[in-house]
Design an enzyme around this catalytic site. Structure first.
Site, mmCIF file in Angstrom:
data_model
loop_
_atom_site.group_PDB
_atom_site.id
_atom_site.type_symbol
_atom_site.label_atom_id
_atom_site.label_comp_id
_atom_site.label_asym_id
_atom_site.label_seq_id
_atom_site.Cartn_x
_atom_site.Cartn_y
_atom_site.Cartn_z
ATOM 1 N N THR A 130 36.953 40.258 31.221
ATOM 2 C CA THR A 130 35.572 39.781 31.097
ATOM 3 C C THR A 130 34.645 40.986 31.171
ATOM 4 O O THR A 130 34.652 41.728 32.151
ATOM 5 C CB THR A 130 35.267 38.750 32.197
ATOM 6 O OG1 THR A 130 36.154 37.653 32.012
ATOM 7 C CG2 THR A 130 33.836 38.260 32.115
ATOM 8 N N LYS B 77 36.287 39.232 26.760
ATOM 9 C CA LYS B 77 35.475 38.014 26.845
ATOM 10 C C LYS B 77 34.034 38.381 27.193
ATOM 11 O O LYS B 77 33.793 39.086 28.182
ATOM 12 C CB LYS B 77 36.039 37.089 27.934
ATOM 13 C CG LYS B 77 35.180 35.870 28.225
ATOM 14 C CD LYS B 77 35.906 34.902 29.153
ATOM 15 C CE LYS B 77 35.081 33.665 29.435
ATOM 16 N NZ LYS B 77 34.008 33.867 30.404
ATOM 17 N N PRO C 241 38.328 30.405 31.608
ATOM 18 C CA PRO C 241 38.586 30.809 32.994
ATOM 19 C C PRO C 241 37.403 30.432 33.878
ATOM 20 O O PRO C 241 36.260 30.735 33.562
ATOM 21 C CB PRO C 241 38.718 32.335 32.888
ATOM 22 C CG PRO C 241 37.916 32.708 31.673
ATOM 23 C CD PRO C 241 38.086 31.553 30.723
ATOM 24 N N TYR D 92 38.725 40.419 36.167
ATOM 25 C CA TYR D 92 37.533 41.203 36.465
ATOM 26 C C TYR D 92 38.047 42.545 36.942
ATOM 27 O O TYR D 92 38.866 42.609 37.861
ATOM 28 C CB TYR D 92 36.719 40.538 37.578
ATOM 29 C CG TYR D 92 35.846 39.407 37.085
ATOM 30 C CD1 TYR D 92 34.852 39.641 36.145
ATOM 31 C CD2 TYR D 92 35.998 38.124 37.573
ATOM 32 C CE1 TYR D 92 34.041 38.616 35.693
ATOM 33 C CE2 TYR D 92 35.181 37.091 37.130
ATOM 34 C CZ TYR D 92 34.205 37.352 36.187
ATOM 35 O OH TYR D 92 33.399 36.344 35.737
ATOM 36 N N HIS E 15 28.997 33.534 28.777
ATOM 37 C CA HIS E 15 29.450 33.198 30.129
ATOM 38 C C HIS E 15 28.845 31.837 30.542
ATOM 39 O O HIS E 15 28.493 31.611 31.689
ATOM 40 C CB HIS E 15 29.038 34.288 31.125
ATOM 41 C CG HIS E 15 29.959 34.449 32.307
ATOM 42 N ND1 HIS E 15 30.786 35.524 32.459
ATOM 43 C CD2 HIS E 15 30.175 33.671 33.385
ATOM 44 C CE1 HIS E 15 31.460 35.415 33.604
ATOM 45 N NE2 HIS E 15 31.101 34.286 34.182
ATOM 46 N N TYR F 90 26.297 25.254 41.545
ATOM 47 C CA TYR F 90 27.070 26.443 41.183
ATOM 48 C C TYR F 90 27.721 26.254 39.809
ATOM 49 O O TYR F 90 27.692 27.136 38.949
ATOM 50 C CB TYR F 90 28.137 26.742 42.242
ATOM 51 C CG TYR F 90 29.138 27.777 41.784
ATOM 52 C CD1 TYR F 90 28.732 29.070 41.447
ATOM 53 C CD2 TYR F 90 30.492 27.450 41.639
ATOM 54 C CE1 TYR F 90 29.648 30.008 40.984
ATOM 55 C CE2 TYR F 90 31.407 28.384 41.180
ATOM 56 C CZ TYR F 90 30.981 29.663 40.853
ATOM 57 O OH TYR F 90 31.888 30.583 40.382
ATOM 58 N N SER G 8 41.437 32.211 36.002
ATOM 59 C CA SER G 8 40.487 33.215 36.508
ATOM 60 C C SER G 8 41.112 34.117 37.568
ATOM 61 O O SER G 8 41.946 33.688 38.362
ATOM 62 C CB SER G 8 39.284 32.489 37.120
ATOM 63 O OG SER G 8 38.453 33.394 37.823
#
Ligand SMILES: Cc1cc2nc3c(=O)[nH]c(=O)nc-3n(C[C@H](O)[C@H](O)[C@H](O)COP(=O)(O)O)c2cc1C
Ligand SMILES: CC(C)CC(=O)C(=O)O
Length: 431
Positions: free
Chosen positions: A172, A249, A94, A146, A273, A41, A123
């Site tokens: 983001t 971002k 983040p 987000y 990203h 991940y 984040s």
């Protein structure tokens, strides 16, 4: 603080203890400690992972042009980010769920950043509440958002961020949906039971856990909850919620950069990203010069993706970034040794940056400008102004690139504006 004290050691399979000297040493040690699906991940990217590799390879293509006989007895990598003092131009990107790699999670990370005098961007998907993180912080803190379909979530996160003392909001913009990350799909990646997105309400804590091969619980959650209809017009709504500076971002083009600057956004983070969203985009370092040129000094520009060495930081700054963010290396340090591991990763980057400043004859960041770099041999030349963030004192020195593309030197050791060049050729030396 220029030396890294007491490097950590990691055990090897044959029982020897190896020194951990560089972020890459931490990578190997972290990998040995983490479950495969967690490692995948963190390490993974989307699609063929081309952008993941190219973000890193882009740094290797630039070579440095050191200046000699400059007094480098004191090299100072301090600067400001949106008005806040930082001791180094390296902040923490983040990243979701630091608890996946260490029980102390985001608290350890933000303490380490504070000890280094570095920026932390927390984040939306932290496993520690944004208030707890703020209580542990001694350096500047920005909150990454987000934007979800449920606008009440954003409204509430913004209010909480203001109350807790966050200094900026990072929206983001490259993730209206999560890209297909095949490692996660194969592993059926989902969060272990003890890790939850505690900044969101209980309804979001459920669906992230199960995992079945062929699906990623995180991607499914994003598909359900991220607002894929969020547009430039909606940015005005976020602006209406808060007086905090806004940072976007995930911007990679001059078109978006110019539009954002025109709307009064205070900062941009040039980013792919970490190669985890659209595979096949331009590497962040290559997009940086066009973004810097497009904003014409109207906002601060940062870059992330593939920064692993002090010389990488210097290269990004030479191409006009005010600072860089680092992602995965922070999680490697955290996985190996909690707060102390993150402190050492940051201290190593700082020591390497100071060394690079000394050995290139650039004792302060305002002397780090475009002529620090040789354009890679395969680059085309694009005339553009140098709007480097640390180059405020340099206006007036206008050097013209020579016929061979190398800028004219200013022998007094002062930086000069020079033509920007950026790569157009896909054929790069892959790491
Ligand atoms: C495990 C992981 C989780 C991430 N989570 C987020 C996130 O929640 N929000 C976000 O804007 N970017 C997220 N990112 C992207 C990082 O902010 C950053 O852009 C990227 O990691 C930089 O590349 P680097 O890891 O090569 O330094 C994440 C990256 C990783 C590796
Ligand atoms: C939970 C995810 C949306 C976090 C993220 O941005 C990532 O994994 O890259």
């Amino acid at each position: 603080m220029s030396a890294v004290r007491a490097p950590a050691r990691a055990g090897t399979h044959d029982g020897r203890q190896e020194l951990l000297l560089s972020p890459t040493d931490y990578e190997a040690a972290a990998r040995a400690r983490l479950d495969r699906s967690v490692w995948d991940y963190i390490a993974g990217g989307s699609g063929d992972e081309v952008t993941l590799r190219e973000d890193r390879a882009a740094y290797r293509r630039y070579r440095l042009r050191p200046r000699t006989l400059v007094d480098v007895s004191h090299c100072r990598p301090g600067t400001t980010l949106l008005g806040a003092r930082v001791e180094l131009p390296v902040g923490i990107a983040p990243m979701a769920y630091h608890g996946l790699v260490h029980a102390d999670g985001e608290t350890a990370t933000v303490r380490a950043a504070g000890a280094a005098g570095a920026l932390t961007v927390t984040s939306t998907f932290a496993g520690t509440t944004l208030e707890e993180t703020a209580r542990a912080a001694t350096g500047p803190l920005w909150l990454q958002l987000y934007v979800m379909r449920d606008r009440e979530i954003t409204r509430s996160l913004v209010r909480r961020a203001e109350a807790a003392g966050y200094r900026a909001l990072v929206i983001t913009v490259d993730t209206p949906r999560m890209a297909r990350r095949e490692r996660d799909l194969r592993n059926g990646f989902g969060l272990p039971a003890h890790i939850r997105p505690v900044n969101l309400d209980g309804g979001h804590r459920a669906g992230l856990h199960p995992g079945r091969s062929g699906s990623s619980a995180l991607a499914e959650h994003a598909a359900q909850h991220h607002d894929a209809a969020f547009t430039w017009e909606d940015l005005a709504w976020v602006r209406s919620l808060t007086g905090l500076p806004l940072v976007l971002k995930g911007v990679l083009t001059e078109e978006d950069a110019g539009r954002a600057a025109g709307l009064g956004v205070e900062g941009l983070i040039v980013s792919t990203h970490g190669g985890r969203q659209l595979d096949g985009v331009v590497p962040a370092l290559e997009a940086l010069p066009e973004v810097v040129a497009a904003v014409r000094g109207r906002c601060e520009v940062l870059v992330d993706g593939g920064v692993r060495r002090g010389t990488d930081v210097l290269k990004a700054l030479a191409l006009g970034a005010r600072a860089v963010l680092v992602g995965r290396p922070v999680l490697w340090g955290l996985a190996v040794d909690g707060q102390a591991g993150v402190e050492r990763v940051l201290a190593t980057l700082r020591a390497e940056l100071e060394e690079a400043m000394a050995l290139t004859g650039r004792p302060r960041l305002d002397t780090v400008t475009r002529e620090l770099l040789h354009p890679p041999a395969d680059l085309a030349h694009h005339p553009a102004a140098d709007h480097g963030p640390h180059a405020a004192a340099d206006h007036g020195h206008h050097a013209v690139a020579g016929l061979d593309g190398r800028p004219a030197a200013d022998l007094a050791g002062h930086p000069t504006a020079a033509d920007l060049a950026y790569p157009t050729d896909d054929d790069r030396d892959m790491a």
